[in-house]
Write a protein that holds these residues in place. Structure first.
Motif, PDB file in Angstrom:
ATOM      1  N   ILE A  51       1.049  -3.383  -0.778  1.00  2.48           N
ATOM      2  CA  ILE A  51       1.696  -3.339  -1.805  1.00  2.48           C
ATOM      3  C   ILE A  51       1.417  -4.536  -2.777  1.00  2.48           C
ATOM      4  CG2 ILE A  51       3.599  -4.827  -0.966  1.00  2.48           C
ATOM      5  CD1 ILE A  51       5.499  -2.975  -3.024  1.00  2.48           C
ATOM      6  N   SER A  55       4.571  -4.589  -7.388  1.00  5.02           N
ATOM      7  CA  SER A  55       5.114  -3.421  -6.810  1.00  5.02           C
ATOM      8  C   SER A  55       4.550  -2.143  -7.566  1.00  5.02           C
ATOM      9  CB  SER A  55       6.528  -3.418  -6.774  1.00  5.02           C
ATOM     10  OG  SER A  55       7.160  -4.507  -6.084  1.00  5.02           O
ATOM     11  N   SER A  57       1.694  -0.666  -7.213  1.00  6.57           N
ATOM     12  CA  SER A  57       0.724   0.015  -6.570  1.00  6.57           C
ATOM     13  C   SER A  57       1.014  -0.065  -4.911  1.00  6.57           C
ATOM     14  CB  SER A  57      -0.726  -0.514  -6.879  1.00  6.57           C
ATOM     15  OG  SER A  57      -1.619   0.206  -6.043  1.00  6.57           O
ATOM     16  N   THR A  58       1.270   0.923  -4.166  1.00  8.83           N
ATOM     17  CA  THR A  58       1.087   0.700  -2.999  1.00  8.83           C
ATOM     18  C   THR A  58       0.194   2.003  -2.113  1.00  8.83           C
ATOM     19  OG1 THR A  58       2.928   2.577  -3.071  1.00  8.83           O
ATOM     20  CG2 THR A  58       3.485   0.308  -2.874  1.00  8.83           C
ATOM     21  N   THR A  69       7.702   3.626   3.988  1.00 11.07           N
ATOM     22  CA  THR A  69       7.765   2.981   2.355  1.00 11.07           C
ATOM     23  C   THR A  69       7.817   1.496   2.597  1.00 11.07           C
ATOM     24  OG1 THR A  69       9.224   4.870   1.639  1.00 11.07           O
ATOM     25  CG2 THR A  69       9.088   3.013   0.324  1.00 11.07           C
ATOM     26  N   SER A  71       8.064  -2.171   0.297  1.00  9.11           N
ATOM     27  CA  SER A  71       8.640  -2.379  -0.864  1.00  9.11           C
ATOM     28  C   SER A  71       8.659  -4.063  -0.922  1.00  9.11           C
ATOM     29  CB  SER A  71       9.920  -1.946  -1.071  1.00  9.11           C
ATOM     30  OG  SER A  71      10.830  -2.425  -0.260  1.00  9.11           O
ATOM     31  N   ARG A  72       9.056  -4.711  -1.782  1.00 11.76           N
ATOM     32  CA  ARG A  72       9.033  -6.186  -2.030  1.00 11.76           C
ATOM     33  C   ARG A  72      10.033  -6.483  -3.122  1.00 11.76           C
ATOM     34  NH1 ARG A  72       3.364  -8.349  -3.460  1.00 11.76           N
ATOM     35  NH2 ARG A  72       4.568 -10.467  -3.695  1.00 11.76           N
ATOM     36  N   THR A 104      -4.732  -4.915  -3.789  1.00 10.38           N
ATOM     37  CA  THR A 104      -4.356  -4.488  -2.547  1.00 10.38           C
ATOM     38  C   THR A 104      -5.924  -4.433  -1.619  1.00 10.38           C
ATOM     39  OG1 THR A 104      -4.599  -2.250  -2.917  1.00 10.38           O
ATOM     40  CG2 THR A 104      -2.352  -3.563  -3.040  1.00 10.38           C
TER      41      THR A 104
END
Length: 124
Positions: A51, A55, A57-58, A69, A71-72, A104
């Protein structure tokens, strides 16, 4: 120097869920792209998810798409990996990693800091 500490691993039955957390300290969390990797016995460390700093782009490895999933929370300096519909082949030690460079990345060598890992075991 950035420190990362994973938690949340454990033993779960196939089809179950786990939520991994990675707490960070010692750096400016929002400046780092972050990633999750895993390593099963006798295998190389492999990319799971990454990520970017905002946040926006993952990216996921194909085998976990639709189930995991990332997330941060930049306010809490925490990275999360929500894992649903777990399978026995997900069994591994899971590591979080931080990358100082922009963008990333999917190779372990592209990350600068690593946690100690947390064991995830999925029984059939």
């Amino acid at each position: 120097q950035v420190q990362l500490v994973e938690s949340g691993g454990g033993l779960v039955q196939a089809g179950g869920s786990l939520r991994l957390s990675c707490a960070t300290s010692g750096g400016t969390f929002s400046r780092y792209a972050l990633g999750w990797f895993r390593q099963a016995p006798g295998r190389e460390r492999e990319f799971v998810a990454t990520i970017n700093r905002f946040s926006s782009s993952t990216l996921y490895t194909d085998s976990v798409k639709g189930r995991f999933t990332a997330s941060r929370d930049n306010a809490k300096n925490t990275l999360i990996l929500q894992m649903n519909d777990l399978r026995p082949e997900d069994t591994a030690v899971y590591y979080c990693a931080a990358r100082q460079r922009v963008g990333t990345a999917v190779r372990p060598d592209d990350y600068d800091y690593w946690g100690q890992g947390t064991q995830v075991t999925v029984s059939s």
